[in-house]
Write a protein that holds these residues in place. Structure first.
Motif, short mmCIF file in Angstrom:
data_model
loop_
_atom_site.label_atom_id
_atom_site.label_comp_id
_atom_site.label_asym_id
_atom_site.label_seq_id
_atom_site.Cartn_x
_atom_site.Cartn_y
_atom_site.Cartn_z
N GLU A 87 0.83 -1.21 0.00
CA GLU A 87 0.00 0.00 0.00
C GLU A 87 0.86 1.26 0.00
O GLU A 87 0.45 2.29 -0.52
N ALA A 88 2.07 1.16 0.56
CA ALA A 88 2.99 2.30 0.57
C ALA A 88 3.81 2.39 -0.72
O ALA A 88 4.70 3.22 -0.84
N GLY A 89 3.52 1.51 -1.69
CA GLY A 89 4.19 1.58 -2.99
C GLY A 89 5.55 0.92 -3.03
O GLY A 89 6.38 1.23 -3.89
N ILE A 90 5.80 0.00 -2.10
CA ILE A 90 7.10 -0.67 -2.01
C ILE A 90 7.05 -2.01 -2.75
O ILE A 90 6.00 -2.65 -2.81
N ILE A 91 8.19 -2.42 -3.31
CA ILE A 91 8.30 -3.75 -3.91
C ILE A 91 8.67 -4.73 -2.80
O ILE A 91 9.69 -4.56 -2.13
N VAL A 92 7.84 -5.75 -2.61
CA VAL A 92 8.08 -6.74 -1.56
C VAL A 92 8.64 -8.00 -2.21
O VAL A 92 8.04 -8.53 -3.16
N VAL A 93 9.78 -8.48 -1.72
CA VAL A 93 10.31 -9.76 -2.18
C VAL A 93 10.30 -10.73 -1.00
O VAL A 93 10.84 -10.43 0.05
N CYS A 94 9.64 -11.86 -1.18
CA CYS A 94 9.43 -12.79 -0.07
C CYS A 94 9.98 -14.17 -0.40
O CYS A 94 9.68 -14.75 -1.44
N ASP A 95 10.81 -14.69 0.52
CA ASP A 95 11.46 -15.99 0.41
C ASP A 95 10.44 -17.04 0.87
O ASP A 95 10.25 -17.21 2.07
N ARG A 96 9.76 -17.68 -0.05
CA ARG A 96 8.65 -18.62 0.16
C ARG A 96 7.36 -17.89 0.55
O ARG A 96 7.40 -16.92 1.30
#
Ligand SMILES: Nc1ncnc2c1ncn2[C@@H]1O[C@H](COP(=O)(O)OP(=O)(O)OP(=O)(O)O)[C@@H](O)[C@H]1O
Ligand SMILES: [Mg+2]
Length: 222
Positions: A87-96
């Motif tokens: 929602e804050a416009g950030i790119i989220v990268v998630c390990d699994r």
């Protein structure tokens, strides 16, 4: 939602953490805001659940109990961390992420796949990755890499016995992931993880870079 959500999946030792670190670094280099997180974990509740899961790894844990622990960690991470970041416009990268439960608890342990899909939707609140990178690797090679990484503390004969029992399980997990990728070919990027780190990172970046481009353009229009 304004951000982008990328996840990385694959059997143990397939190079998920290695590739996600590289991807996050490339995104930052391109001037993008990035948040890196992992499952299980990523929040203080999630990290406590993670240590419970690791602690009981070699003991008996009912498959259903394991399922609920992963889902609890995911529910907290989705609400406390991923959704607010997107929602804050950030790119989220998630390990699994949610696919891991389908592969491990579903295809691996044999729990009902449709029920898992429903429970995943409850846990994530309907959050789906924009892109899932699947590092496809023979679990034997993954295990060899994990051993070489030197984070295994069990005596060798014990480890070997566990491994041969576990390999069939990990073969099912690998097939489960490939099945998911065939079901949703547009969301998945399946990568041959036997190759050099740099080669794999290059292939991932080729897919991600245009996504970032069109995402940035849409952001300007808003
Ligand atoms: N393409 C590659 N070729 C050979 N070795 C690699 C490659 N990518 C990563 N490795 C090495 O293999 C080991 C496992 O990699 P990594 O920790 O990134 O995997 P992972 O999928 O995150 O593992 P885990 O499931 O245990 O979290 C590390 O020692 C890493 O340096
Ligand atoms: Mg890892």
């Amino acid at each position: 939602m304004r951000g982008l959500f990328f996840t990385c999946e694959g059997v143990e030792g397939s190079g998920k953490t290695t590739q996600l670190r590289r991807l996050a670094a490339s995104l930052r280099h391109a001037g993008q805001p990035v948040m890196e997180t992992r499952e299980p974990g990523g929040t203080s509740l999630g990290e406590a659940i993670r240590s419970m899961l690791l602690m009981t790894r070699d003991q008996e844990m009912a498959a259903e109990a394991e399922l609920f622990l992963y889902l609890a960690s995911r529910a907290q991470l989705s609400r406390e961390c991923i959704r607010p970041s997107l929602e804050a416009g950030i790119i989220v990268v998630c390990d699994r992420f949610a696919d891991a439960t389908v592969a491990y608890q579903g295809h691996g342990r044999g729990l009902d796949l449709r029920r898992i899909a429903t429970m995943n939707r409850v846990a994530t609140g309907g959050l789906t990755p924009d892109l899932t990178i699947l590092l496809d690797l023979d679990p034997r090679e993954g295990l060899r890499r994990v051993k070489a990484r030197g984070q295994v503390s069990l005596p060798e004969p014990f480890l070997d016995r566990l491994e041969s029992e576990a390999l069939e399980f990990h073969d099912r997990v690998r097939e489960g992931y490939l099945h998911l990728a065939r079901e949703e070919p547009h969301r998945f990027l399946v990568v041959d993880a036997t190759r050099q780190e740099e080669t794999i990172a290059g292939e991932i970046w080729q897919r991600v870079e245009p996504l970032i481009g069109s995402w940035a353009v849409q952001g300007e229009r808003r």
